[in-house]
Design a protein around this motif. Structure first.
Motif, PDB file in Angstrom:
ATOM      1  N   TYR A   1      32.035  42.057  42.203  1.00 55.63           N
ATOM      2  CA  TYR A   1      31.529  40.521  42.904  1.00 55.63           C
ATOM      3  C   TYR A   1      31.866  40.419  44.211  1.00 55.63           C
ATOM      4  O   TYR A   1      32.974  41.000  44.643  1.00 55.63           O
ATOM      5  CB  TYR A   1      31.815  39.555  41.781  1.00 55.63           C
ATOM      6  CG  TYR A   1      31.188  39.899  40.605  1.00 55.63           C
ATOM      7  CD1 TYR A   1      30.111  39.003  40.078  1.00 55.63           C
ATOM      8  CD2 TYR A   1      31.570  40.683  39.462  1.00 55.63           C
ATOM      9  CE1 TYR A   1      29.404  39.151  38.893  1.00 55.63           C
ATOM     10  CE2 TYR A   1      30.965  40.565  38.158  1.00 55.63           C
ATOM     11  CZ  TYR A   1      29.880  39.923  38.012  1.00 55.63           C
ATOM     12  OH  TYR A   1      29.307  39.911  36.783  1.00 55.63           O
ATOM     13  N   THR A   2      31.424  39.429  44.830  1.00 59.98           N
ATOM     14  CA  THR A   2      31.624  38.823  46.061  1.00 59.98           C
ATOM     15  C   THR A   2      33.178  38.150  45.774  1.00 59.98           C
ATOM     16  O   THR A   2      33.411  37.822  44.858  1.00 59.98           O
ATOM     17  CB  THR A   2      30.751  37.994  46.770  1.00 59.98           C
ATOM     18  OG1 THR A   2      30.287  36.901  45.869  1.00 59.98           O
ATOM     19  CG2 THR A   2      29.508  38.919  47.330  1.00 59.98           C
ATOM     20  N   GLY A   3      33.701  37.727  47.020  1.00 62.37           N
ATOM     21  CA  GLY A   3      35.126  37.000  46.899  1.00 62.37           C
ATOM     22  C   GLY A   3      34.927  35.893  46.426  1.00 62.37           C
ATOM     23  O   GLY A   3      36.211  35.598  45.424  1.00 62.37           O
ATOM     24  N   ASP A   4      33.959  35.023  46.366  1.00 62.67           N
ATOM     25  CA  ASP A   4      33.935  33.646  45.447  1.00 62.67           C
ATOM     26  C   ASP A   4      33.703  34.227  43.927  1.00 62.67           C
ATOM     27  O   ASP A   4      33.539  33.176  42.974  1.00 62.67           O
ATOM     28  CB  ASP A   4      32.916  32.889  46.136  1.00 62.67           C
ATOM     29  CG  ASP A   4      31.566  33.641  46.251  1.00 62.67           C
ATOM     30  OD1 ASP A   4      31.287  34.510  45.789  1.00 62.67           O
ATOM     31  OD2 ASP A   4      30.522  32.637  46.632  1.00 62.67           O
ATOM     32  N   GLY A   5      33.328  35.413  43.764  1.00 55.91           N
ATOM     33  CA  GLY A   5      33.145  35.749  42.347  1.00 55.91           C
ATOM     34  C   GLY A   5      31.634  35.324  41.724  1.00 55.91           C
ATOM     35  O   GLY A   5      31.316  35.487  40.854  1.00 55.91           O
ATOM     36  N   GLU A   6      30.663  34.879  42.719  1.00 51.90           N
ATOM     37  CA  GLU A   6      29.600  34.299  42.490  1.00 51.90           C
ATOM     38  C   GLU A   6      28.416  35.326  42.519  1.00 51.90           C
ATOM     39  O   GLU A   6      27.487  35.220  41.776  1.00 51.90           O
ATOM     40  CB  GLU A   6      29.181  33.159  43.409  1.00 51.90           C
ATOM     41  CG  GLU A   6      29.762  31.884  42.878  1.00 51.90           C
ATOM     42  CD  GLU A   6      29.542  31.445  41.528  1.00 51.90           C
ATOM     43  OE1 GLU A   6      28.463  31.317  41.278  1.00 51.90           O
ATOM     44  OE2 GLU A   6      30.603  31.181  40.830  1.00 51.90           O
ATOM     45  N   ARG A   7      28.357  36.386  43.138  1.00 51.25           N
ATOM     46  CA  ARG A   7      27.293  37.302  43.492  1.00 51.25           C
ATOM     47  C   ARG A   7      28.042  38.620  43.256  1.00 51.25           C
ATOM     48  O   ARG A   7      28.781  39.095  43.517  1.00 51.25           O
ATOM     49  CB  ARG A   7      26.794  37.022  44.802  1.00 51.25           C
ATOM     50  CG  ARG A   7      26.020  35.649  45.273  1.00 51.25           C
ATOM     51  CD  ARG A   7      25.325  35.655  46.272  1.00 51.25           C
ATOM     52  NE  ARG A   7      26.252  36.088  47.435  1.00 51.25           N
ATOM     53  CZ  ARG A   7      25.889  36.329  48.878  1.00 51.25           C
ATOM     54  NH1 ARG A   7      24.590  36.394  49.073  1.00 51.25           N
ATOM     55  NH2 ARG A   7      26.791  36.416  49.655  1.00 51.25           N
ATOM     56  N   VAL A   8      26.635  39.414  42.608  1.00 52.12           N
ATOM     57  CA  VAL A   8      27.009  40.686  42.351  1.00 52.12           C
ATOM     58  C   VAL A   8      26.757  41.691  43.593  1.00 52.12           C
ATOM     59  O   VAL A   8      25.784  41.423  44.104  1.00 52.12           O
ATOM     60  CB  VAL A   8      26.022  41.333  41.304  1.00 52.12           C
ATOM     61  CG1 VAL A   8      26.165  42.880  41.162  1.00 52.12           C
ATOM     62  CG2 VAL A   8      26.368  40.398  39.935  1.00 52.12           C
ATOM     63  N   VAL A   9      27.709  42.281  44.005  1.00 51.52           N
ATOM     64  CA  VAL A   9      27.469  43.251  45.185  1.00 51.52           C
ATOM     65  C   VAL A   9      27.007  44.334  44.726  1.00 51.52           C
ATOM     66  O   VAL A   9      25.915  44.932  45.316  1.00 51.52           O
ATOM     67  CB  VAL A   9      28.987  43.621  45.784  1.00 51.52           C
ATOM     68  CG1 VAL A   9      28.792  44.378  46.930  1.00 51.52           C
ATOM     69  CG2 VAL A   9      29.730  42.383  46.073  1.00 51.52           C
ATOM     70  N   GLY A  10      27.236  45.040  43.486  1.00 52.17           N
ATOM     71  CA  GLY A  10      26.661  46.211  42.865  1.00 52.17           C
ATOM     72  C   GLY A  10      27.542  46.591  41.541  1.00 52.17           C
ATOM     73  O   GLY A  10      28.280  45.885  41.450  1.00 52.17           O
ATOM     74  N   GLY A  11      27.220  47.740  41.194  1.00 59.50           N
ATOM     75  CA  GLY A  11      27.902  48.088  40.031  1.00 59.50           C
ATOM     76  C   GLY A  11      27.781  49.656  39.905  1.00 59.50           C
ATOM     77  O   GLY A  11      26.820  50.122  40.441  1.00 59.50           O
ATOM     78  N   GLY A  12      28.618  50.065  38.968  1.00 58.29           N
ATOM     79  CA  GLY A  12      28.553  51.367  38.389  1.00 58.29           C
ATOM     80  C   GLY A  12      28.915  51.765  37.084  1.00 58.29           C
ATOM     81  O   GLY A  12      29.312  50.850  36.397  1.00 58.29           O
ATOM     82  N   VAL A  13      29.260  52.909  36.792  1.00 57.56           N
ATOM     83  CA  VAL A  13      29.728  53.325  35.442  1.00 57.56           C
ATOM     84  C   VAL A  13      31.065  53.960  35.386  1.00 57.56           C
ATOM     85  O   VAL A  13      31.180  54.617  36.486  1.00 57.56           O
ATOM     86  CB  VAL A  13      28.777  54.440  34.800  1.00 57.56           C
ATOM     87  CG1 VAL A  13      29.393  54.749  33.410  1.00 57.56           C
ATOM     88  CG2 VAL A  13      27.399  53.966  34.760  1.00 57.56           C
ATOM     89  N   VAL A  14      31.939  53.478  34.805  1.00 51.13           N
ATOM     90  CA  VAL A  14      33.201  54.000  34.815  1.00 51.13           C
ATOM     91  C   VAL A  14      33.176  55.281  34.491  1.00 51.13           C
ATOM     92  O   VAL A  14      32.835  55.775  33.274  1.00 51.13           O
ATOM     93  CB  VAL A  14      34.320  53.140  33.865  1.00 51.13           C
ATOM     94  CG1 VAL A  14      35.757  53.676  33.698  1.00 51.13           C
ATOM     95  CG2 VAL A  14      34.213  51.667  34.083  1.00 51.13           C
ATOM     96  N   ALA A  15      33.887  56.233  35.412  1.00 54.99           N
ATOM     97  CA  ALA A  15      33.948  57.744  35.162  1.00 54.99           C
ATOM     98  C   ALA A  15      35.301  58.061  34.526  1.00 54.99           C
ATOM     99  O   ALA A  15      35.512  58.821  33.629  1.00 54.99           O
ATOM    100  CB  ALA A  15      33.958  58.514  36.414  1.00 54.99           C
ATOM    101  N   ARG A  16      36.223  57.143  34.894  1.00 60.17           N
ATOM    102  CA  ARG A  16      37.595  57.806  34.553  1.00 60.17           C
ATOM    103  C   ARG A  16      38.548  56.717  35.048  1.00 60.17           C
ATOM    104  O   ARG A  16      38.206  55.752  36.107  1.00 60.17           O
ATOM    105  CB  ARG A  16      38.147  58.987  35.371  1.00 60.17           C
ATOM    106  CG  ARG A  16      39.236  59.799  35.013  1.00 60.17           C
ATOM    107  CD  ARG A  16      38.973  61.144  34.967  1.00 60.17           C
ATOM    108  NE  ARG A  16      38.952  61.369  36.394  1.00 60.17           N
ATOM    109  CZ  ARG A  16      39.620  61.779  37.512  1.00 60.17           C
ATOM    110  NH1 ARG A  16      41.106  61.203  37.083  1.00 60.17           N
ATOM    111  NH2 ARG A  16      39.464  62.219  38.633  1.00 60.17           N
ATOM    112  N   SER A  17      39.639  56.430  34.389  1.00 62.18           N
ATOM    113  CA  SER A  17      40.544  55.283  34.922  1.00 62.18           C
ATOM    114  C   SER A  17      41.707  55.971  34.967  1.00 62.18           C
ATOM    115  O   SER A  17      42.255  56.775  34.271  1.00 62.18           O
ATOM    116  CB  SER A  17      40.358  54.181  33.891  1.00 62.18           C
ATOM    117  OG  SER A  17      40.756  54.589  32.522  1.00 62.18           O
ATOM    118  N   GLY A  18      43.044  55.429  35.595  1.00 60.52           N
ATOM    119  CA  GLY A  18      44.449  55.920  35.434  1.00 60.52           C
ATOM    120  C   GLY A  18      45.072  54.642  35.773  1.00 60.52           C
ATOM    121  O   GLY A  18      44.772  53.513  36.184  1.00 60.52           O
ATOM    122  N   SER A  19      46.665  55.014  35.865  1.00 59.17           N
ATOM    123  CA  SER A  19      47.671  54.004  35.916  1.00 59.17           C
ATOM    124  C   SER A  19      48.063  54.173  37.421  1.00 59.17           C
ATOM    125  O   SER A  19      47.909  55.076  38.177  1.00 59.17           O
ATOM    126  CB  SER A  19      48.558  53.937  34.851  1.00 59.17           C
ATOM    127  OG  SER A  19      48.839  55.444  34.768  1.00 59.17           O
TER     128      SER A  19
END
Lengths: 487, 386
Positions: free
Chosen positions: A469-487
């Protein structure tokens, strides 16, 4: 009316109009069942969206024969949009008034058969196109194809568009066979209900059979994800490949400019996808994969309304859908038991439950039963609650650990779809009801992106959506699918 | 509809003018209550007893064995419930055929819901009961057996004499529903050891709303209607005198004219059968030989019954359908399903029943109309390939 037939019914029975069958039709539709005592078949010849020829055959009671005859007579020569608007009330008028008590079913049956012929026509026209359609011919003026599920949101969507002066055509998709309350003789109740609702609003209604597409792009993906240790989101898959493409296909065929759904979201110039007025119903999280060219012709009327207002509109305007319950579950798993569904479709191999050091703590019956962040059903006792940290489908291992082990600070994302410049991405949301977390985004060499989170997030499962989302949290910039996460 | 040809005599027959004439004297100002002591009552009582004798004469009974009811249905229900409820607490079993009229079937189901066990006796594909199977089902604790003398649907005449004898030998009461058989099949209760036997007025060219139950002397029966104790306590309520008188006249005429009527009906029936059998895929249901003289029951492949009946109606011919469609579901006749017809076949049946007043000319005209209607509906049917 008594239980005697009117003269008009008898007239249609003895002198049926348009009886017969077209040898090489544009579409063919059948409703009913010989074991129920009624079968109706319509064949149609369509050219340039005009119903040039309508023929019908009936095995059934006098009401069915007369209703089929009246419908064939009413529909022939009409533009598809007008033919698809012919309602039960129109048929009653043509037959001189209501049918005798207990015979109303004949109206439903003959309409269903004609509409199935239209559906067949669209599906013949679409062919493979439906699976790949990405066009945006954007012809026509204030015209829109509105998807109708049979629920309150999509019904009010169509109504608002009609009120706003749009030419509206409604469409209901056949997505799977598990639909609610199937009467053996007709389409499932959901389709009949949507058709009735559209007709009561004076709108044309169409159906498209997308079962094959939906199975391939949504259901198989759903099952496959679990066996690969990912957590799928079927609504995202449907929005990515099915719903908007199919609506757009029909809009193109009808020469309509727009498509609309009952999602709670807004489309702004760009196009940009923005959060709706009713934040509690925000569906932008599942709409990120809608291709830009389709989003640019999309209208989400409900983005400007609160859910309570939508229900109030439905009530005020007398839509029967006003009182339908909120749909929560995955539509093709009506009982909500998705593990049972997955297990029905894939073989589950037993494997080990291990801790983060690889030590075996117990056995499990199959990786398909587990998803990252899960606490219940692990079957291993421990002093502190155990959570699934990772699912390793290849080795068949389910890795468990403490809750804090689920914390991630880095999310790798693939399959991206951007509406705005990725530079504008300021925060990321990784769950449907989650809050966006500030992040910085970097492109990787393999074309994916890595989001570094400013604060840790619990339980980010591969397969889920990451929406920026944009800085104001109002608009979607884009999206995708989580491939992997880490700490 | 003045020119319409009536071929649904199993549903109801026209009222014979002679019957009507006999009733008129009990419908005007001189009408009385048979229980009254004065002259008005006496005249009514006379009519009643004369009618009782007339009905008794049709079946070889004594007048005292005739109980007047409101019709065939009441007679059947009174017999089934009445026999069962007076049988004693150790007899909680009934034997009933699968081809009964709804009155007997539903009364038997009522007994089931009251804790009786019911053995439902099946039939072969011609609708005929097997006496051996029937005999095996009759037990020491059987309170009653009930079998239709001739099927109101397919017209098959059951081996009632044999069945009644089986029951008599085991001392089990036997009820025969003779609503359709009376006047067409010779019935003599001095030969057929039935305990009770149901009759109806309007199937015999008599009035509607009147029927009778023969109750053999010595057979005990619990009433289902209570009140002033009329009809030997078996059917309380002021008698339908005009109806009863009409039934009496109709019964006398039926006895006198039975041979001529049956001969005439058979000729018409066989003419219809021969005619419809020239149309492909039209099957005659029921037994060929053991069959009511007036009944033609057909499966017309590829055509739904109601549409055919209404089509023929629009052409001026009244026939009966074997099923009723409502609320999106047809109800197939249990009798036809018991004979082994599929549901789909059972939706495609019509019943043509001639009567004493039909003519050969009417039948020939009907056959032409029937052929036209079937051809057109088949042309329209997606289920008929020819």
């Amino acid at each position: 009316m008594s239980d005697r037939y009117r003269q008009q019914v008898v007239d249609h029975l003895v002198r049926p109009r348009n009886a017969g069958e077209i040898g090489d039709p544009s579409g063919r539709g059948e409703s009913g069942d010989a074991a129920c005592g009624d079968v109706v078949r319509f064949t149609v010849g369509i050219s340039g969206n005009v119903l040039e020829q309508v023929r019908y055959k009936v095995y059934g009671c006098a009401a069915c024969i007369a209703a089929g005859s009246a419908l064939a007579e009413l529909a022939e020569g009409k533009h598809l949009l007008d033919a698809a608007s012919v309602s039960k009330a129109d048929l009653e008028d043509a037959l001189g008034g209501p049918l005798p008590a207990g015979k109303e079913h004949a109206l439903t049956l003959v309409l269903d058969a004609l509409h199935k012929a239209f559906e067949d026509h669209w599906n013949r026209t679409a062919g493979e196109m439906l699976f790949h359609a990405k066009s945006g011919r954007a012809i026509g003026g204030r015209s829109v194809v509105a998807a109708m599920s049979g629920g309150v949101d999509s019904a009010v969507t169509a109504l608002l568009l009609k009120d706003a002066g749009y030419d509206v055509a409604t469409v209901t998709f056949r997505l799977h066979d598990g639909e609610r309350g199937s009467r053996s003789c007709c389409s499932p109740d959901t389709v009949l209900f949507a058709r009735d609702t559209a007709h009561r609003m004076g709108l044309p209604h169409f159906t498209l059979n997308l079962k094959e597409l939906f199975n391939r792009r949504v259901m198989q993906d759903f099952v496959g994800s679990y066996s690969e240790g990912r957590t799928p989101n079927p609504c995202v898959a449907c929005n990515a490949h099915v719903k908007f493409h199919a609506s757009s296909f029909l809009a193109d065929e009808l020469g309509f400019r727009h498509v609309a759904t009952g999602h709670y979201a807004r489309v702004e110039e760009g196009p940009a996808l923005a959060r709706p007025v009713d934040e509690s119903k925000d569906q932008t999280y599942v709409l990120w994969p809608v291709p830009r060219d389709l989003l640019s012709r999309t209208i989400f009327p409900l983005g400007e309304y609160r859910k309570t207002e939508v229900r109030a509109i439905a009530e005020e305007r007398g839509l029967a859908v006003a009182y339908t319950p909120e749909s929560q579950d995955i539509c093709f798993i009506p009982d909500g038991d998705y593990r049972k569904f997955v297990r029905k479709n894939v073989a589950a191999e037993p494997g080990d439950v291990v801790d983060r050091q690889g030590q075996v703590l117990g056995r499990h019956a199959g990786v398909v039963d587990f998803t990252v962040g899960q606490r219940r059903g692990i079957g291993v006792s421990a002093p502190t609650p155990l959570y699934v940290n990772e699912v390793r489908p290849r080795s068949g291992q389910v890795v468990v650990g403490r809750k804090q082990d689920l914390e991630v600070r880095e999310v790798r994302v693939g399959n991206l779809n951007w509406f705005l410049d990725p530079e504008e991405a300021a925060c990321v949301q990784v769950r449907y009801n989650g809050s966006p977390v500030p992040c910085t985004l970097e492109e990787t060499d393999d074309g994916g992106w890595v989001a570094s989170l400013d604060e840790p997030v619990i339980g980010v499962a591969p397969g889920q959506s990451a929406v920026f989302y944009t800085g104001d949290g109002e608009r979607v910039v884009g999206g995708g699918v989580v491939a992997r996460s880490g700490s | 509809m003045t020119d319409a040809v009536y071929l649904d005599n199993a549903a109801t027959t026209p009222l014979d003018p002679r019957v009507l004439e006999s009733m008129l004297g009990h419908l005007g100002a001189r009408r009385g209550n048979p229980s009254s002591l004065h002259a008005f009552g006496g005249s009514a009582r006379e009519g009643l007893e004369e009618a009782r004798a007339g009905v008794a004469s049709l079946i070889g009974a004594s007048p005292g064995e005739i109980v007047f009811t409101s019709g065939g249905t009441e007679s059947d229900v009174l017999a089934v419930l009445g026999l069962a409820r007076s049988a004693g607490s150790e007899k909680r079993h009934a034997v009933v055929s699968c081809v009964e009229h709804a009155a007997v079937r539903e009364a038997a189901k009522r007994l089931q819901s009251e804790g009786f066990e019911v053995s439902w006796i099946g039939v072969d594909e011609e609708g005929l009961l097997d006496p051996a199977e029937f005999a095996e089902s009759v037990r020491p604790d059987t309170a009653l057996a009930a079998v239709v003398w001739a099927s109101n649907e397919v017209g098959t005449v059951e081996p009632v004499l044999e069945l009644a004898e089986i029951c008599a030998a085991k001392d089990v009461p036997f009820h025969a529903d003779a609503v359709q058989a009376a006047g067409r099949v010779p019935i003599d209760v001095s030969e057929a050891p039935v305990s009770t036997l149901a009759l109806s007025g309007h199937k015999l060219y008599g009035p509607q709303g009147i029927g009778a139950l023969y109750v053999r002397e010595g057979v005990s029966l619990e009433p289902i209607v209570y009140g002033g104790g009329q009809e030997n306590g078996l059917r309380s309520g002021t008698e339908n005198v005009a109806g009863i008188v009409g039934l009496g006249t109709a019964a006398r005429l039926a006895r006198e004219e039975m041979d001529d009527r049956v001969t005439h009906e058979r000729e018409l029936r066989d003419r219809i059968v021969a005619g419809v059998e020239e149309i492909p895929h039209v099957l005659v249901n029921g037994h060929r030989g053991r069959r009511l003289s007036n009944n033609v029951h057909l499966t017309v492949s590829g055509v739904e019954a109601e549409s055919l009946v209404l089509f023929l109606d629009s052409l001026g011919y009244a026939v009966g359908s074997g099923s009723a469609c409502s609320s999106g579901g047809h109800k197939a006749s249990p009798v036809l399903l018991a004979m082994g017809l599929s549901e789909r076949e059972a939706f495609s049946v019509v019943r043509i029943t001639v009567g004493k007043d039909n003519t050969v000319e009417e039948v020939d005209d009907f056959l032409e109309a029937f052929s036209t209607a079937v051809a057109q509906l088949r042309e329209l049917s997606p289920l008929y390939a020819g």
